[in-house]
Design a protein around this motif. Structure first.
Motif, mmCIF file in Angstrom:
data_model
loop_
_atom_site.group_PDB
_atom_site.id
_atom_site.type_symbol
_atom_site.label_atom_id
_atom_site.label_comp_id
_atom_site.label_asym_id
_atom_site.label_seq_id
_atom_site.Cartn_x
_atom_site.Cartn_y
_atom_site.Cartn_z
ATOM 1 N N TYR A 26 0.839 -1.198 0.000
ATOM 2 C CA TYR A 26 0.000 0.000 0.000
ATOM 3 C C TYR A 26 0.875 1.250 0.000
ATOM 4 O O TYR A 26 2.077 1.195 0.286
ATOM 5 C CB TYR A 26 -0.921 0.010 1.233
ATOM 6 C CG TYR A 26 -1.930 -1.113 1.254
ATOM 7 C CD1 TYR A 26 -3.202 -0.943 0.725
ATOM 8 C CD2 TYR A 26 -1.598 -2.354 1.802
ATOM 9 C CE1 TYR A 26 -4.131 -1.967 0.745
ATOM 10 C CE2 TYR A 26 -2.529 -3.388 1.821
ATOM 11 C CZ TYR A 26 -3.794 -3.192 1.292
ATOM 12 O OH TYR A 26 -4.703 -4.208 1.305
ATOM 13 N N PHE A 27 0.262 2.385 -0.302
ATOM 14 C CA PHE A 27 0.966 3.661 -0.280
ATOM 15 C C PHE A 27 -0.028 4.771 0.057
ATOM 16 O O PHE A 27 -1.243 4.597 -0.096
ATOM 17 C CB PHE A 27 1.633 3.959 -1.631
ATOM 18 C CG PHE A 27 0.666 4.096 -2.777
ATOM 19 C CD1 PHE A 27 0.251 5.357 -3.215
ATOM 20 C CD2 PHE A 27 0.164 2.977 -3.425
ATOM 21 C CE1 PHE A 27 -0.638 5.493 -4.263
ATOM 22 C CE2 PHE A 27 -0.724 3.099 -4.484
ATOM 23 C CZ PHE A 27 -1.128 4.360 -4.902
ATOM 24 N N PHE A 28 0.474 5.901 0.543
ATOM 25 C CA PHE A 28 -0.369 7.069 0.805
ATOM 26 C C PHE A 28 -0.626 7.786 -0.514
ATOM 27 O O PHE A 28 0.305 8.143 -1.237
ATOM 28 C CB PHE A 28 0.306 8.015 1.801
ATOM 29 C CG PHE A 28 0.150 7.604 3.232
ATOM 30 C CD1 PHE A 28 -0.909 8.073 4.000
ATOM 31 C CD2 PHE A 28 1.051 6.728 3.818
ATOM 32 C CE1 PHE A 28 -1.064 7.689 5.318
ATOM 33 C CE2 PHE A 28 0.914 6.331 5.136
ATOM 34 C CZ PHE A 28 -0.144 6.806 5.884
ATOM 35 N N HIS A 29 -1.905 8.037 -0.795
ATOM 36 C CA HIS A 29 -2.259 8.654 -2.071
ATOM 37 C C HIS A 29 -1.870 10.126 -2.115
ATOM 38 O O HIS A 29 -1.509 10.656 -3.159
ATOM 39 C CB HIS A 29 -3.760 8.502 -2.330
ATOM 40 C CG HIS A 29 -4.140 8.681 -3.764
ATOM 41 N ND1 HIS A 29 -4.222 9.905 -4.372
ATOM 42 C CD2 HIS A 29 -4.451 7.767 -4.718
ATOM 43 C CE1 HIS A 29 -4.575 9.744 -5.629
ATOM 44 N NE2 HIS A 29 -4.724 8.461 -5.871
ATOM 45 N N LEU A 30 -1.965 10.806 -0.971
ATOM 46 C CA LEU A 30 -1.567 12.203 -0.884
ATOM 47 C C LEU A 30 -0.272 12.324 -0.099
ATOM 48 O O LEU A 30 -0.121 11.681 0.940
ATOM 49 C CB LEU A 30 -2.650 13.042 -0.192
ATOM 50 C CG LEU A 30 -3.786 13.587 -1.043
ATOM 51 C CD1 LEU A 30 -4.762 14.350 -0.156
ATOM 52 C CD2 LEU A 30 -3.273 14.491 -2.143
ATOM 53 N N ASP A 31 0.644 13.137 -0.593
ATOM 54 C CA ASP A 31 1.874 13.417 0.135
ATOM 55 C C ASP A 31 1.624 14.665 0.986
ATOM 56 O O ASP A 31 1.648 15.786 0.494
ATOM 57 C CB ASP A 31 3.030 13.652 -0.835
ATOM 58 C CG ASP A 31 4.357 13.807 -0.117
ATOM 59 O OD1 ASP A 31 4.351 13.910 1.126
ATOM 60 O OD2 ASP A 31 5.400 13.819 -0.790
ATOM 61 N N PHE A 32 1.373 14.458 2.273
ATOM 62 C CA PHE A 32 1.045 15.572 3.149
ATOM 63 C C PHE A 32 2.241 16.468 3.418
ATOM 64 O O PHE A 32 2.082 17.563 3.958
ATOM 65 C CB PHE A 32 0.487 15.048 4.475
ATOM 66 C CG PHE A 32 -0.789 14.285 4.333
ATOM 67 C CD1 PHE A 32 -1.992 14.952 4.190
ATOM 68 C CD2 PHE A 32 -0.797 12.901 4.326
ATOM 69 C CE1 PHE A 32 -3.180 14.256 4.056
ATOM 70 C CE2 PHE A 32 -1.978 12.199 4.192
ATOM 71 C CZ PHE A 32 -3.173 12.873 4.050
#
Length: 395
Positions: free
Chosen positions: A199-205
């Motif tokens: 999995y991965f974070f869709h948004l780079d905060f």
């Protein structure tokens, strides 16, 4: 750049606008564009003047002209992130009018999607602050995926950090983040699984945005200074610069299989800490035992004792301006809650917060009857700028 994730839905697009607006708000606080202002014998806290903001954006070279600045701010007003202090004007004007971010006055509507976005952002920031080895590059013979993680590792990490009480709750939290497009997986799937899936974070905060990013295609005077996002899925041809002790073979029709090369376990363990070893071995074993740290209080104190006339307690008012990571303090206990820990480099320490102080009110709401979980949730779901009344023992 190859983004193989699904298209963002409308809520996710709104969340990106929310992120850009909040980054702008923090920059404005830093440069003192947002401050308390007086008009007709009345004080308006944490507001800014429309014309001054346009001047600041133009002088900072974020926009090429004044109409562009007005257009960008109108987007924030349309998404209910910025408003006129008395709501008399529905449009943003390049004039001497007072405006305010709703997160600064606590009037932003915290619906379920926004709450999940804020929680996902906090989890993302905590992972990066810890420089967690869970998020790293993984690949096969032809491609590399940057800053991805395994599903069961995130579930175990949430348990370790007390973000969930058991594995089922942690999996449900991940599923909610999955449903709101905060996290995604490489191969097409309609749910989150506590397994060896990537999995991965869709948004780079952590990506820095300019205000012109609010309007697609708008020209800017200077290029966006941010690094290229590493969270959006990217593929790279292997050129010998990657050396994997383990990699994942991804097949769209089969479960992702974990494979290891012939490197010795001793070489792997020499670069891993105990937490990471435990994380790798907990896919099928029970989660680690969670514990409550010992209270820093020398003795228990009741609400009645705090409020007793002549009691040796001094009341203070602290204004804590949260940053991208949080506020930098931990509350524990119940009726009353107390400050258990303070990050020496965090916003709370800057505001004068100390351990052993008792929390009396948050943003004007009395919290003496709450436990620390309810109080923590009240703070996390409120505005990033919090005003606390605390009492400390003078003895």
């Amino acid at each position: 750049m190859d983004d193989t994730g699904p298209m963002l839905n409308k809520d996710s697009i709104d969340m990106k606008v929310f992120l850009i607006g909040d980054q702008l708000r923090q920059r404005m606080h830093k440069d003192k564009v947002i401050k308390d202002r007086r008009h007709h014998l009345r004080t308006y806290p944490n507001c800014f003047v429309g014309r001054e903001l346009v001047d600041w954006l133009f002088e900072s070279e974020e926009v090429e002209d004044r109409p562009s600045a007005v257009c960008c701010m109108q987007v924030l007003m349309a998404h209910n992130i910025v408003h006129h202090v008395s709501d008399e004007h529905k449009d943003f004007k390049d004039a001497k009018l007072f405006y305010r971010f709703r997160r600064d006055d606590g009037t932003y509507t915290l619906n379920y999607g926004v709450r999940m976005f804020l929680r996902g952002q906090r989890i993302f920031e905590k992972l990066h602050k810890q420089n967690s080895p869970m998020m790293r590059a993984r690949g096969d013979d032809t491609s590399v995926y940057e800053l991805v993680f395994l599903g069961f590792q995130l579930v175990t990490w949430l348990l370790w950090e007390s973000e969930a009480t058991n594995r089922e709750d942690a999996t449900q939290l991940c599923q909610r983040m999955f449903d709101h497009y905060i996290i995604r997986n490489i191969s097409p799937a309609d749910q989150f699984l506590d397994r060896n899936l990537v999995y991965f974070f869709h948004l780079d905060f952590q990506q820095d945005y300019l205000v012109t990013d609010l309007v697609p295609g708008m020209r800017t005077v200077r290029p966006n200074p941010t690094r290229e996002s590493h969270i959006i899925l990217r593929k790279h041809l292997l050129s010998g610069r990657f050396d994997f002790s383990c990699f994942l073979m991804a097949n769209p029709t089969k479960e992702i299989v974990l494979r290891r090369n012939s490197m010795s376990n001793s070489s792997t363990s020499s670069t891993s800490n105990g937490y990471w070893n435990a994380l790798l071995n907990l896919s099928s074993s029970p989660p680690p035992m969670l514990y409550m740290p010992r209270s820093v209080l020398k003795r228990p104190v009741s609400v009645e004792e705090l409020l007793m006339a002549g009691a040796p307690f001094l009341k203070k008012t602290l204004t804590v301006l949260g940053d991208a990571v949080g506020w930098g303090f931990v509350v524990r206990g119940a009726q009353p809650c107390h400050i258990q820990a303070v990050d020496p480099s965090g916003p709370a320490a800057t505001a004068g917060m100390k351990v052993c102080q008792f929390v009396v009110s948050v943003n004007g709401h009395n919290v003496l009857s709450l436990d620390y979980r309810t109080l923590s949730n009240l703070i996390l779901t409120g505005p990033s700028t919090i005003v606390l009344e605390v009492m400390e023992d003078m003895v």
